[in-house]
Design a protein around this motif. Structure first.
Motif, short mmCIF file in Angstrom:
data_model
loop_
_atom_site.label_atom_id
_atom_site.label_comp_id
_atom_site.label_asym_id
_atom_site.label_seq_id
_atom_site.Cartn_x
_atom_site.Cartn_y
_atom_site.Cartn_z
N ARG A 146 -7.68 -34.85 -40.29
CA ARG A 146 -6.35 -34.25 -40.18
C ARG A 146 -6.47 -32.76 -39.87
N GLY A 147 -5.45 -32.24 -39.21
CA GLY A 147 -5.33 -30.81 -39.00
C GLY A 147 -5.95 -30.27 -37.74
N SER A 148 -6.66 -31.10 -36.96
CA SER A 148 -7.32 -30.60 -35.76
C SER A 148 -6.47 -30.87 -34.52
N ASP A 149 -6.41 -29.87 -33.63
CA ASP A 149 -5.74 -30.05 -32.34
C ASP A 149 -6.62 -30.79 -31.34
N LEU A 150 -7.91 -30.91 -31.64
CA LEU A 150 -8.84 -31.51 -30.68
C LEU A 150 -8.53 -32.96 -30.41
N ARG A 151 -7.97 -33.66 -31.41
CA ARG A 151 -7.68 -35.07 -31.21
C ARG A 151 -6.77 -35.29 -30.02
N GLY A 152 -5.85 -34.36 -29.78
CA GLY A 152 -4.93 -34.51 -28.67
C GLY A 152 -5.51 -34.12 -27.32
N MET A 153 -6.42 -33.15 -27.32
CA MET A 153 -6.85 -32.60 -26.04
C MET A 153 -8.29 -32.95 -25.65
N TYR A 154 -8.87 -33.95 -26.34
CA TYR A 154 -10.29 -34.21 -26.11
C TYR A 154 -10.63 -34.64 -24.69
N ALA A 155 -9.70 -35.28 -23.98
CA ALA A 155 -10.01 -35.74 -22.62
C ALA A 155 -10.28 -34.59 -21.67
N PRO A 186 2.69 -27.70 -28.22
CA PRO A 186 2.37 -26.27 -28.19
C PRO A 186 0.88 -25.97 -28.26
N ALA A 187 0.10 -26.83 -28.91
CA ALA A 187 -1.32 -26.54 -29.12
C ALA A 187 -2.08 -26.39 -27.82
N VAL A 188 -1.63 -27.05 -26.76
CA VAL A 188 -2.38 -27.01 -25.51
C VAL A 188 -2.19 -25.70 -24.76
N ARG A 189 -1.21 -24.91 -25.16
CA ARG A 189 -0.96 -23.65 -24.45
C ARG A 189 -2.17 -22.74 -24.46
N GLY A 190 -2.95 -22.76 -25.54
CA GLY A 190 -4.15 -21.93 -25.59
C GLY A 190 -5.14 -22.30 -24.51
N VAL A 191 -5.29 -23.61 -24.24
CA VAL A 191 -6.18 -24.05 -23.17
C VAL A 191 -5.67 -23.57 -21.82
N ILE A 192 -4.38 -23.69 -21.59
CA ILE A 192 -3.79 -23.24 -20.32
C ILE A 192 -4.02 -21.74 -20.14
N GLU A 193 -3.87 -20.96 -21.20
CA GLU A 193 -4.08 -19.51 -21.10
C GLU A 193 -5.54 -19.20 -20.76
N ASN A 244 -5.71 -30.29 -17.08
CA ASN A 244 -4.98 -31.54 -16.91
C ASN A 244 -5.49 -32.63 -17.85
N GLY A 245 -6.80 -32.65 -18.10
CA GLY A 245 -7.34 -33.61 -19.04
C GLY A 245 -6.86 -33.35 -20.46
N ALA A 246 -6.81 -32.08 -20.85
CA ALA A 246 -6.32 -31.73 -22.18
C ALA A 246 -4.87 -32.16 -22.36
N LEU A 247 -4.08 -31.99 -21.31
CA LEU A 247 -2.69 -32.40 -21.37
C LEU A 247 -2.53 -33.93 -21.38
N ALA A 248 -3.45 -34.62 -20.69
CA ALA A 248 -3.26 -36.05 -20.44
C ALA A 248 -3.29 -36.91 -21.70
N HIS A 249 -3.99 -36.46 -22.74
CA HIS A 249 -4.04 -37.27 -23.96
C HIS A 249 -3.25 -36.65 -25.11
N CYS A 250 -2.67 -35.49 -24.89
CA CYS A 250 -2.04 -34.74 -25.99
C CYS A 250 -1.00 -35.55 -26.75
N LEU A 251 -0.23 -36.35 -26.06
CA LEU A 251 0.83 -37.10 -26.71
C LEU A 251 0.40 -38.50 -27.10
N ASP A 252 -0.87 -38.85 -26.84
CA ASP A 252 -1.37 -40.21 -27.07
C ASP A 252 -0.45 -41.22 -26.38
N GLY A 265 2.32 -29.31 -14.63
CA GLY A 265 3.19 -28.87 -15.70
C GLY A 265 3.38 -27.38 -15.76
N PHE A 266 2.48 -26.64 -15.13
CA PHE A 266 2.54 -25.18 -15.09
C PHE A 266 2.30 -24.76 -13.64
N SER A 267 2.80 -23.64 -13.24
CA SER A 267 2.61 -23.20 -11.86
C SER A 267 1.19 -22.69 -11.68
#
Length: 461
Positions: free
Chosen positions: A199-208, A50-57, A86-94, A72-74
């Motif tokens: 801990r607690g940062s969403d950046l770890r997932g979307m740094y790419a 869910p955290a990446v939705r802000g980037v998509i918006e 796409n980069g933010a999504l690409a690392h989100c799940l590690d 992943g989105f139209s």
């Protein structure tokens, strides 16, 4: 005669002049596998993080020329913004690929390369493969030969240069232009390890997303004639002196350049979490299976940890029961607990319900740590060792080997296609099964495509 030019010019020339025909078969296959693998994990992240939705918006609100696909989105976005998304999504799940020595580059390279390829048009599959392989090779050469003190996040600090080289290769930049692009990319080379270890940062997932966007910006600026930095890597105040205190091995970086392609050793993950946890997970799974243990049979679980393992364990109580999805993927006690309970791991294990699974949390409370400096991270990813003490007094110790996706148990094309289908099953925008099979087949024969972007456009065909 020795080439005394700054490494930025040598590596730029390498990328600019690299042809598909120059590559080894292993390098070609690694590049194609990384394309399909990266697309798959992007699709999974669109539905699971869910955290990446802000980037998509933000990308959608920015508007602009609809040059490049947001997976992943139209819809489409300008190349830079599509690379960010796409980069933010690409690392989100590690779940993205990694080198044998750790760190990730395809999650920066692939979004950047496809963003500029769609913007430009007419990029053949062979040229795209050569571009990805060039980026993977440059990243691995830098990764292996700098004096990293675990202070910088190498995945972004180095990948922006690899992705800039790859994007510039797709755009047909000259060696000189490409050296400018890599110099410009130094303005986007960033990322501290606290982002990863904290801990607690969403950046770890979307740094790419930041390095992918920075790479596209750098290549576009170089194309417009903006100049870079002549002594970018090796100058008195250049990259190596500023980031690594001058600790780098120039000779090793250049060894076999143009003949040996170090991206050929890329590893593809079977489990969606930090790669340095996988050997502990495999050791725990093997102990449970080989000894016929059930979770109720466990009295204690002891994790033998080196310096980097310990980062994933502190503070222990919070790592046993992480509060966020991003933290969960970097919490070694939680990841081992999931592996013990599930006998493996899937993308669907990382949800709010998964974080609260009482069976997983119960195993986590039985975990303790044993420091072992022999497991400190030097260059190769350190192995994990696990000790499980059963309620009946049995003591079982195992070191993780044969980890799915590692060099001694690699994922072949059928494995990668299965992972791709699994990832796509949780995509935010459903994709028809026959469409997924078509994309996987296109990726496998990417070299025959006159227009490589058919691959990414096929998701919405």
């Amino acid at each position: 005669m020795p080439d005394n030019r700054d490494l930025v010019h040598i590596l730029a020339g390498h990328a600019a002049g690299l042809a598909y025909e120059d590559l080894t078969d292993a390098a070609r296959e690694a590049a194609k596998k990384s394309v399909l693998d990266t697309f798959g994990v992007i699709l999974a992240a669109s539905g699971m993080e869910p955290a990446v939705r802000g980037v998509i918006e933000i990308v959608q609100e920015a508007g602009g020329s609809p040059d490049s696909t947001v997976l992943g989105f139209s819809g489409k976005a300008p190349a830079m913004m599509a690379a960010l998304a796409n980069g933010a999504l690409a690392h989100c799940l590690d779940y993205d690929d990694q080198t044998p020595w750790g760190q990730h580059c395809a999650s920066s390279i692939v979004p950047a390369v496809f963003a500029v390829a769609e913007r430009q048009g007419g990029v053949t599959g062979r040229d795209l493969i050569a571009a990805v392989a060039a980026g993977q090779d440059i990243f691995a050469r830098l990764r292996r030969n700098v004096g990293w003190k675990k202070d910088w996040n190498l995945s972004t600090v180095l990948a922006v240069f690899a992705a800039s080289a790859a994007a510039g290769r797709v755009m047909g930049l000259s060696a000189r232009q490409l050296s400018h692009a890599m110099g410009i990319a130094s303005m986007q080379s960033s990322g501290i390890m606290e982002m990863v270890a904290g801990r607690g940062s969403d950046l770890r997932g979307m740094y790419a997303g930041f390095s992918a966007k920075g790479a596209v910006l750098a290549a576009l600026m170089a194309e417009k004639g903006i100049t870079g930095i002549d002594r970018m890597f090796e100058g008195r105040y250049g990259f190596f002196n500023s980031y690594f205190g001058g600790r780098y091995d120039r000779e090793a970086i250049l060894a076999g350049l143009g003949a040996e392609f170090q991206g050929a050793g890329t590893l593809y993950k079977r489990w969606p979490c930090v790669g340095t946890a996988h050997s502990h997970m495999k050791a725990a799974i093997d102990i449970m299976a080989e000894n016929g243990l059930k979770t109720g049979d466990i009295a204690r679980v002891v994790l033998h940890v080196g310096d980097y393992h310990d980062l994933m364990c502190q503070p222990l109580d919070e790592r046993r029961a992480p509060a966020t999805l991003a933290d969960a993927k970097f919490s070694l006690p939680f990841l081992v607990s999931v592996a013990i309970v599930r006998g493996g791991m899937s993308v669907t294990d990382f949800s709010q319900a998964g974080l609260a699974d009482p069976d997983v949390l119960a195993v986590g409370r039985k975990i303790s740590l044993l420091a072992d400096p022999a497991l400190d991270w030097k260059l190769d990813l350190p192995p994990g060792r696990v000790e499980i003490v059963a309620a009946d007094g049995r003591i079982c110790v195992r070191e993780g080997c044969g980890v799915p996706g590692n060099a001694d148990n690699p994922m072949d094309w059928p494995d990668l296609c299965a992972k791709f289908i699994e990832c796509a099953s949780v995509c935010a925008t459903p994709v028809a099964p026959e469409r997924l099979a078509h994309v996987a087949e296109l990726a496998r024969k990417l070299e025959v495509l006159d227009d490589a972007t058919v691959l990414i456009r096929s998701f919405q065909a």
